[in-house]
Enzyme design. Structure first.
Site, mmCIF file in Angstrom:
data_model
loop_
_atom_site.group_PDB
_atom_site.id
_atom_site.type_symbol
_atom_site.label_atom_id
_atom_site.label_comp_id
_atom_site.label_asym_id
_atom_site.label_seq_id
_atom_site.Cartn_x
_atom_site.Cartn_y
_atom_site.Cartn_z
ATOM 1 N N HIS A 1 0.734 -1.140 0.077
ATOM 2 C CA HIS A 1 -0.006 0.027 -0.038
ATOM 3 C C HIS A 1 0.926 1.256 0.178
ATOM 4 O O HIS A 1 2.036 1.117 0.123
ATOM 5 C CB HIS A 1 -1.142 -0.013 1.335
ATOM 6 C CG HIS A 1 -0.310 0.061 2.580
ATOM 7 N ND1 HIS A 1 0.574 -1.055 2.988
ATOM 8 C CD2 HIS A 1 -0.311 0.976 3.487
ATOM 9 C CE1 HIS A 1 1.005 -0.542 4.177
ATOM 10 N NE2 HIS A 1 0.320 0.342 4.491
ATOM 11 N N HIS B 1 1.251 3.948 1.931
ATOM 12 C CA HIS B 1 1.775 4.687 3.220
ATOM 13 C C HIS B 1 3.213 4.876 2.929
ATOM 14 O O HIS B 1 3.859 4.057 2.384
ATOM 15 C CB HIS B 1 1.275 4.134 4.436
ATOM 16 C CG HIS B 1 -0.198 4.480 4.738
ATOM 17 N ND1 HIS B 1 -0.843 3.548 5.674
ATOM 18 C CD2 HIS B 1 -1.005 5.535 4.633
ATOM 19 C CE1 HIS B 1 -2.257 4.124 5.993
ATOM 20 N NE2 HIS B 1 -2.352 5.177 5.242
ATOM 21 N N ASP C 1 5.813 4.905 5.201
ATOM 22 C CA ASP C 1 6.782 3.778 5.880
ATOM 23 C C ASP C 1 6.759 2.628 4.858
ATOM 24 O O ASP C 1 7.503 1.571 5.227
ATOM 25 C CB ASP C 1 6.350 3.507 6.881
ATOM 26 C CG ASP C 1 4.873 2.864 7.178
ATOM 27 O OD1 ASP C 1 3.989 3.293 6.452
ATOM 28 O OD2 ASP C 1 4.768 1.920 7.959
ATOM 29 N N HIS C 2 5.986 2.296 3.818
ATOM 30 C CA HIS C 2 6.155 1.300 2.617
ATOM 31 C C HIS C 2 6.663 1.665 1.385
ATOM 32 O O HIS C 2 7.083 0.743 0.748
ATOM 33 C CB HIS C 2 4.691 0.525 2.438
ATOM 34 C CG HIS C 2 4.194 -0.098 3.861
ATOM 35 N ND1 HIS C 2 4.475 -1.353 4.136
ATOM 36 C CD2 HIS C 2 3.931 0.282 4.961
ATOM 37 C CE1 HIS C 2 3.716 -1.690 5.228
ATOM 38 N NE2 HIS C 2 3.588 -0.366 5.847
#
Length: 313
Positions: A63, A65, A67-68
């Site tokens: 996904h 976000h 932090d990814h």
């Protein structure tokens, strides 16, 4: 096949845990590496391992976000400088194409290799003679995907003793029979390779979930998985908080592994609120529900062994 856990934290980097990224090394299977998520500083983490960016063949994003995905532009750029010339394919939710292309455009980055960006929703997203990768949506604050990687069954070993008994000498015929071909011997006999192979080795199943609350699709993706990688952002005592932030607890991850009939569970995406000392407590909470729990730690390597042929039926 093995995991290299490059980042095991949630949200923001911490001293002991960088944000999310997992390398699935397929060096023996296809000479490449698949990356799952690419949080900030993933390429810095890679420098501490034997993972080679030029061997990264595919990147699967769960996904969008930060932090990814915040490590993606840097990694894609650096791969050019590190000898990467082979095509790289990045899979992920809608919006991934715009994010990558905008990042490369405004930074004036020119890649020396072909880059393919595939925006996906649900279903089989990749398949070849070795692997099938299936994606399904999970339950998160934004569209989040879980991936099921299924290795196709491998042919059994060549039954050399039986061939010796049949008077077949080692050489080109062995390879043809190993490949399942039908061959004719000098004396006119015809041998079918399938009659001289052991029981096929069952292919391995790996499930890697993006951020999610408890949901039915997680169970479908994790069904009979050899390894389930599941987020465990919160501890068992914080079920309500986990739900309100669209995440899971370690206990919920363990329950999913148990219900799905998985063989091993890897807890990752651990909140920075938990110290290194908390890790053992979080693991024990999970083990009380699902015994074969592994607490992910940055730079940990986990070997994923082949099935013995006797288990392959």
């Amino acid at each position: 096949m093995d995991f290299v856990l490059l980042g095991t934290g949630a949200g923001v980097p911490a001293k002991a845990r960088n944000v999310t990224s997992i390398a699935l090394q397929l060096l023996e299977e296809r000479g490449t590496v698949w990356l799952f998520d690419c949080g900030e500083a993933t390429q810095h983490q890679i420098l501490k391992t034997a993972v080679k960016p030029r061997k990264i063949e595919k990147i699967f994003i769960t996904h969008l976000h930060g932090d990814h995905i915040f490590g993606l532009p840097g990694l894609l750029s650096s791969r050019s400088f590190q000898g990467g010339v082979d095509k790289l394919t990045v899979y992920g939710p809608k919006g991934l194409d715009a994010y990558i292309k905008t990042s490369l455009l405004v930074s004036g980055t020119h890649l020396k290799y072909p880059l393919e960006i595939v925006e996906i929703e649900e279903g089989i997203v990749f398949e070849d003679g070795q692997f099938t990768v299936t994606a399904m949506p999970l339950d998160h604050g934004i569209y989040s995907i879980g991936y099921r990687i299924r290795e196709k069954d491998r042919p059994g070993s060549l039954l050399v003793d039986r061939l010796h008994q049949a008077g077949v000498k080692p050489g080109p015929l062995f390879k043809a029979l190993k490949d399942g071909q039908t061959v004719q011997l000098e004396d006119g006999r015809v041998l079918n390779g399938k009659d001289y192979l052991g029981t096929p080795q069952r292919g391995r199943i790996i499930t890697i979930l993006g951020d999610t609350r408890v949901c039915d699709n997680a169970l479908v993706l994790a069904d009979s998985a050899d390894y389930l990688v599941h987020e465990a952002t919160f501890s068992a005592e914080e079920t309500e908080m986990a739900s309100s932030y669209y995440h899971s607890t370690n206990a919920q991850a363990a329950t999913t592994a148990s219900k799905a009939g998985a063989k091993h569970l890897i807890l990752t995406h651990i909140s920075s609120r938990y110290s290194a000392e908390d890790s053992e407590r979080l693991k024990k909470q999970s083990e009380a529900i699902f015994k074969n729990t592994i607490m992910a730690e940055d730079l940990m390597t986990i070997k994923i062994p082949l099935y013995a042929e006797k288990e392959g039926s």
